[in-house]
Design an enzyme around this catalytic site. Structure first.
Site, PDB file in Angstrom:
ATOM      1  N   ASN A 251       0.806  -1.182  -0.027  1.00 33.90           N
ATOM      2  CA  ASN A 251       0.091   0.171   0.033  1.00 33.90           C
ATOM      3  C   ASN A 251       0.842   1.222  -0.131  1.00 33.90           C
ATOM      4  OD1 ASN A 251       0.903  -0.255   2.535  1.00 33.90           O
ATOM      5  ND2 ASN A 251      -1.154  -0.925   3.246  1.00 33.90           N
ATOM      6  N   ASP A 365       3.855  -4.316 -16.615  1.00 32.99           N
ATOM      7  CA  ASP A 365       2.603  -4.283 -16.317  1.00 32.99           C
ATOM      8  C   ASP A 365       2.251  -2.691 -16.301  1.00 32.99           C
ATOM      9  OD1 ASP A 365       0.208  -4.837 -14.678  1.00 32.99           O
ATOM     10  OD2 ASP A 365       1.169  -4.461 -12.804  1.00 32.99           O
TER      11      ASP A 365
END
Length: 559
Positions: A251, A365
């Protein structure tokens, strides 16, 4: 004479018949006696009724004696059982003297069970015996349950020994010393205050060791760090201000650098071995990328430093305002960005991909979620290198890159290179231009169908290189479409022999730029750029350097 003779003959014949009937009746009576269920009482000649009554009373007395003897035998059995239990208890008490180590503890002794205090059970009633036996049994059961429940905590057993009396105190003290060396528990008999040792199963330890025992409160069940606004990290250098986002690996929080008096972003990796190793790999790749771009002008996010905090690897980045996904939702939903922003963002993204190719790294990605823009919305930077790898380290895997931005060579298991980043960039540029996702297949199989709807059938020369080709094509190289049956709800496989092109990027772009101030040529140039970036064969796909030379990008620079 004849009459006389006849009378005599009749008399004798009648007598014979009577004798036969009597004999028959005697035989029948014998037979009946044998078959009788209740034989008759024996007849004793010369016995009176008084004698029979006396015999009956004597039989009753004998039966009473037999009953009394039976109860005595039961009492003897009970006494024997009690004695065996007492013997067992005394043996168990003696065995506790042979205490050796935590694993050999046998807490089986009882209070007041020594031979001097054992009562004479011959003087007790049966009820007292039952009560004592029941009490002993309950005590033994309770202690056994405590022993079985707490064998994994030897310090609790030591405490139990201490409470059990002065007899076992020496043995318990010895056990405590042994347990202290074995399991590093606190010595309960020392004069020092009880202070549990610090333990943590994180990969590495934080510098702040005073609070490391509170590790369970820092993380959630999945290993993410519990963000609290106002937390001070890295020796109070950074102050957490807000949560920016959460991904598979980590996170990200927005924080204040108290030393430099500036805002930064901290990526807090999940607390487990795999994520920790992934974070270390990302640090190495980012250092290679930043070293190749010392002036920070090729649009890859800059890593400032890294540190450990409460078992979490933390990466400190330069602060950006928002990701490209949020920009599209806010400024280009269902119609895309304006042409000027589209041209600028496309060029900056291609510059970042060119830098990665120069270093020999595949990002693997690229998507709007992993592209950041600054507060003025004029600078774009590629971020999140958690899936990035060196070109010589790649292996065929069908689930690399997010599915909507996944190149066909990844799905088919063909060895890939930098072309997979170019394919993902083309999907991102189309999304910036139209505000819609280019390929929306619900699986790898459906993604291949989307590719062929736009580009036609995949050539056999490409399919034969694919490691996972048989999952989607048969021996004739006909496509096997996996779809759900409308009636049964089960998946079925349909062979598709004829593939027809049913989509046109040019039409999508014209529809998106219908009300925009853009020339037909610009739309045609953009379509041509996307067509060349979306070639099915990764080796024939346009490179990032050639993309930067394309007329659509060059025209934007002249303006």
């Amino acid at each position: 004479m004849a009459d006389k003779y006849e009378k005599h003959s009749k008399y004798y014949s009648n007598r014979d018949s009577r004798n036969k009937s009597r004999k028959r009746s005697r035989d029948e009576s014998k037979y009946n006696q044998i078959e009788s269920k209740t034989p008759p009482l024996p007849i004793r000649h010369g016995s009176s009724i008084k004698e029979l009554i006396k015999q009956r009373q004597s039989i009753k007395e004998e039966l009473k004696n037999i009953a009394n003897n039976g109860s005595k035998s039961k009492d003897l059995i009970k006494k024997s059982k009690v004695e065996t239990k007492i013997n067992k208890q005394s043996n168990l008490e003696n065995s506790s003297d042979n205490f050796k180590g935590a694993k050999e503890l046998k807490l089986m002794s009882f209070n007041d069970t020594s031979p001097e205090k054992v009562h004479d059970y011959n003087q007790l009633d049966s009820e007292d015996e039952e009560n004592i036996i029941e009490q002993r049994r309950l005590q033994r059961k309770q202690l056994l349950e405590q022993l079985n429940a707490k064998t994994s905590k030897p310090e609790v057993i030591v405490k139990q020994f201490q409470e059990n009396g002065g007899k076992l105190k020496k043995e318990a003290a010895k056990a405590a010393v042994q347990l202290k060396t074995i399991k590093n528990v606190t010595d309960m008999f020392s004069e020092e205050d009880f202070a549990p040792k610090k333990s943590s199963d994180s990969v590495t330890q934080d510098n702040n060791q005073a609070t490391s025992q509170l590790n369970d409160n820092w993380d959630d069940c999945e290993g993410y760090y519990n963000i609290k606004v106002g937390d001070m990290v890295d020796n109070n250098r950074y102050t957490v201000k807000s949560l920016l986002g959460q991904g598979v690996y980590s996170n990200v929080v927005k924080a204040q650098d108290n030393k430099a008096n500036s805002e930064i972003a901290i990526k807090i990796i999940r607390n487990n071995d795999l994520m920790y190793k992934t974070g270390l790999k990302e640090i190495k790749i980012l250092k290679d990328v930043n070293d190749a771009d010392p002036e920070n002008k090729y649009h890859c996010v800059k890593l400032l430093t890294h540190f450990m905090h409460k078992g979490h690897l933390c990466l400190v980045f330069e602060a950006m305002h928002m990701d490209l996904r949020c920009v599209l939702k806010k400024y280009g939903k269902n119609h895309g960005l304006n042409v000027k922003a589209l041209n600028s963002y496309s060029r900056q993204l291609l510059l970042a991909i060119r830098l990665l190719k120069k270093v020999g790294i595949v990002h693997a990605d690229i998507k709007p979620d992993n592209i950041l823009v600054n507060e003025k919305k004029n600078i774009l930077k590629l971020c999140d290198f958690g899936s990035a790898m060196k070109l010589n380290e790649n292996e065929p895997t069908p689930y690399l890159v997010s599915r909507f931005y996944r190149a066909p060579e990844i799905i088919l298991g063909i060895p890939y290179q930098h072309g997979v980043d170019v394919w993902s960039a083309a999907c991102t540029i189309y999304e910036m231009a139209t505000g819609r996702i280019l390929f929306t297949g619900s699986s790898n199989n459906r993604m291949l169908k989307c590719f062929m709807d736009l580009k036609g059938k995949i050539p056999s020369r490409i399919l034969k290189k694919g490691k996972f080709k048989d999952q989607h094509f048969n021996y004739n190289n006909n496509f096997l479409l996996h779809k759900i049956d409308e009636f049964t709800g089960r998946e079925k496989v349909v062979e598709v022999t004829n593939i027809t092109v049913s989509r046109d990027i040019g039409k999508d772009l014209k529809k998106s730029f219908k009300n925009a101030n853009i020339t037909e040529k610009r739309i045609t140039d953009l379509k041509d750029l996307l067509d060349k970036m979306l070639v099915l064969d990764g080796n024939q796909r346009l490179s990032s350097t050639d993309c930067l030379k394309h007329p659509f990008i060059q025209e934007g620079l002249r303006k």
